[in-house]
Design a protein around this motif. Structure first.
Motif, PDB file in Angstrom:
ATOM      1  N   TRP A  11      53.386  34.003   3.848  1.00 41.28           N
ATOM      2  CA  TRP A  11      54.758  34.377   3.542  1.00 41.28           C
ATOM      3  C   TRP A  11      54.769  35.640   2.684  1.00 41.28           C
ATOM      4  CZ3 TRP A  11      52.865  29.576   3.944  1.00 41.28           C
ATOM      5  CH2 TRP A  11      53.576  28.633   4.705  1.00 41.28           C
ATOM      6  N   ASP A  12      55.811  36.469   2.845  1.00 42.32           N
ATOM      7  CA  ASP A  12      55.972  37.620   1.962  1.00 42.32           C
ATOM      8  C   ASP A  12      56.877  37.231   0.793  1.00 42.32           C
ATOM      9  OD1 ASP A  12      58.581  37.699   2.932  1.00 42.32           O
ATOM     10  OD2 ASP A  12      58.287  39.530   4.110  1.00 42.32           O
ATOM     11  N   LYS A  13      57.156  38.195  -0.101  1.00 40.48           N
ATOM     12  CA  LYS A  13      57.940  37.909  -1.294  1.00 40.48           C
ATOM     13  C   LYS A  13      59.388  37.568  -0.970  1.00 40.48           C
ATOM     14  CE  LYS A  13      55.121  40.709  -4.415  1.00 40.48           C
ATOM     15  NZ  LYS A  13      55.086  41.902  -5.325  1.00 40.48           N
ATOM     16  N   GLN A  14      59.836  37.967   0.205  1.00 39.58           N
ATOM     17  CA  GLN A  14      61.195  37.634   0.640  1.00 39.58           C
ATOM     18  C   GLN A  14      61.273  36.247   1.291  1.00 39.58           C
ATOM     19  OE1 GLN A  14      59.853  40.914   1.482  1.00 39.58           O
ATOM     20  NE2 GLN A  14      60.725  41.383  -0.526  1.00 39.58           N
ATOM     21  N   ARG A  39      59.740  35.448   4.099  1.00 43.50           N
ATOM     22  CA  ARG A  39      59.548  35.519   5.547  1.00 43.50           C
ATOM     23  C   ARG A  39      58.152  35.002   5.898  1.00 43.50           C
ATOM     24  NH1 ARG A  39      60.808  41.650   7.003  1.00 43.50           N
ATOM     25  NH2 ARG A  39      59.226  41.864   5.369  1.00 43.50           N
ATOM     26  N   MET A  76      49.051  37.580   2.323  1.00 45.47           N
ATOM     27  CA  MET A  76      49.865  38.734   1.984  1.00 45.47           C
ATOM     28  C   MET A  76      49.307  39.405   0.739  1.00 45.47           C
ATOM     29  SD  MET A  76      52.582  40.161   3.376  1.00 45.47           S
ATOM     30  CE  MET A  76      53.256  38.784   4.317  1.00 45.47           C
ATOM     31  N   ASP A  77      49.183  40.734   0.755  1.00 45.15           N
ATOM     32  CA  ASP A  77      48.683  41.426  -0.428  1.00 45.15           C
ATOM     33  C   ASP A  77      49.837  41.839  -1.337  1.00 45.15           C
ATOM     34  OD1 ASP A  77      49.752  43.834   0.540  1.00 45.15           O
ATOM     35  OD2 ASP A  77      47.822  44.656   1.154  1.00 45.15           O
ATOM     36  N   GLY A 108      52.852  43.770   0.064  1.00 48.47           N
ATOM     37  CA  GLY A 108      53.639  43.201   1.149  1.00 48.47           C
ATOM     38  C   GLY A 108      53.067  43.442   2.525  1.00 48.47           C
ATOM     39  N   GLN A 109      51.747  43.689   2.605  1.00 52.82           N
ATOM     40  CA  GLN A 109      51.087  43.851   3.892  1.00 52.82           C
ATOM     41  C   GLN A 109      50.155  42.672   4.144  1.00 52.82           C
ATOM     42  OE1 GLN A 109      49.696  47.791   4.902  1.00 52.82           O
ATOM     43  NE2 GLN A 109      50.883  48.708   3.254  1.00 52.82           N
ATOM     44  N   LEU A 110      50.026  42.329   5.418  1.00 46.12           N
ATOM     45  CA  LEU A 110      49.175  41.199   5.799  1.00 46.12           C
ATOM     46  C   LEU A 110      47.710  41.623   5.876  1.00 46.12           C
ATOM     47  CD1 LEU A 110      51.068  39.361   8.691  1.00 46.12           C
ATOM     48  CD2 LEU A 110      50.486  38.405   6.464  1.00 46.12           C
ATOM     49  N   ASN A 154      50.864  46.395   8.417  1.00 47.25           N
ATOM     50  CA  ASN A 154      52.100  46.765   7.742  1.00 47.25           C
ATOM     51  C   ASN A 154      53.287  46.381   8.618  1.00 47.25           C
ATOM     52  OD1 ASN A 154      54.372  48.161   6.715  1.00 47.25           O
ATOM     53  ND2 ASN A 154      53.055  49.717   5.792  1.00 47.25           N
TER      54      ASN A 154
END
Length: 361
Positions: A226-229, A231, A291-292, A295-297, A311
């Motif tokens: 998951w990202d910070k949002q 998603r 996720m780093d 915000g990139q996988l 990205n």
């Protein structure tokens, strides 16, 4: 009885990177852009070596736990590396892509010493998978409860990734067990991403009432993040043979159908979701993802033998680490990137020191 495994701690300051990725030459158009430039040499520390087909990386503070497919959990603490036995209520079946796979420490693990695990077993003539709750005690791990049994399994396509989402639910990837029709059957839990409460129940807001199924139409997903949002993303193995390749990165949304085996690559069909990114004819076999901070996988790949960075904004995939062979899992912890190689899985070319847990600087 616990037994120590060899510790290797070595700083490698200038590892030459191997051949640049060749995805830009695909005959099938990809949905993203691939950077074909090799990266500068990257230093890392070897935190443990001679691991036995490691699969999943977990952290409790500065202590690291790594699952091994043959049925152990390796504990790395303050320079000490110890192999801990896992005692299960149903015998482990370690063959092909099956075995002791996903591991996820429970919230509050430092006090409870509990963790979730995913493993392959055999019942009658059927190969199956199950999700269980474990507890660490006296230098070993004991199964204390079974949460889900009878997940279809096979020599290949067992899925196996466990992650706790930002909603504090446990997410589980399952493979299609070599029977692609199961992926489209919402009554089956094969070829799915499943979602359960942390005590093993079906959440009331799951998309299919009374079912653990969260999304369907998956072939063999081995990575979720998951990202910070908030998603959600997954990694997905594409088809073997002809056509091959077409490995995927997807944006995961509740209740959606991700198409396998009806659509692959850039194909489209009403009611099915095409990937954010797919690799065209080249197979990289993505496994664990994370996720780093930007915000990139980060994507550990098996056949691709690289750690990729993806990205989502630019749809650009670049190689971050290569030359270490097959990679199974990746995690970010306290600003560092941790990767496990998977050269002892029967498909790699292991060195005398494989497999290894690497910490990138």
């Amino acid at each position: 009885m616990n037994k120590s495994i060899k510790i290797g701690i070595a700083l490698i300051a200038s590892a030459l990177l191997s051949t640049a990725c060749t995805e830009k030459n695909h005959s099938v158009h990809t949905t993203g852009t691939v950077d074909s430039q090799t990266n500068a040499a990257r230093a890392y520390t070897i935190l443990a070596d001679k691991l036995h087909t490691p699969w999943s990386i977990q952290f409790d503070g500065d202590t690291i736990y790594v699952s091994e497919r043959e049925g152990n959990i390796v504990k790395i603490k303050e320079g000490s590396v110890t192999r801990q036995k896992v005692r299960l209520h149903k015998p482990l079946k370690n063959q092909g892509e099956g075995g002791f796979l996903g591991l996820q420490l429970a919230p509050g693990f430092h006090e409870s010493r509990q963790a979730y695990a995913y493993h392959t077993y055999e019942e009658g003539s059927k190969v199956l998978n199950r999700v269980v709750l474990l507890q660490e005690k006296n230098g070993a791990w004991e199964e204390i409860q079974s949460y889900l049994e009878g997940i279809p399994g096979a020599y290949t396509h067992n899925g196996g990734r466990l992650e706790i989402g930002p909603d504090q639910m446990l997410y589980i990837t399952t493979g299609d067990a070599g029977n692609d029709k199961l992926a489209q059957d919402v009554q089956s839990i094969a070829g799915k991403i499943l979602r359960m409460t942390l005590d093993g129940k079906v959440p009331k807001d799951n998309p299919f009432p009374g079912s653990y199924v969260y999304t369907y139409g998956h072939r063999n997903s081995q990575g979720i993040a998951w990202d910070k949002q908030g998603r959600m993303f997954n990694s997905e193995h594409g088809p073997s043979g002809n056509p091959g390749g077409h490995d995927e990165i997807n944006m995961i949304e509740k209740g959606r159908n991700y198409g396998w085996p009806v659509i692959i690559g850039n194909s489209k069909k009403d009611g099915m979701i095409s990937p954010l990114y797919q690799t065209g004819d080249t197979a990289i076999a993505p496994s664990g993802i994370t996720m780093d901070a930007e915000g990139q996988l980060l994507i550990a790949t098996l056949r691709g033998e690289k750690l990729y960075r993806y990205n989502p904004g630019t749809n650009l995939l670049t190689a971050k680490l290569e030359g270490e062979g097959r990679l199974r899992d990746v995690k970010v912890h306290n600003g560092n990137i941790y990767v496990v190689t998977n050269n002892t899985d029967g498909r790699g070319k292991p060195s005398a020191h494989d497999d290894r847990l690497l910490m990138l600087k």
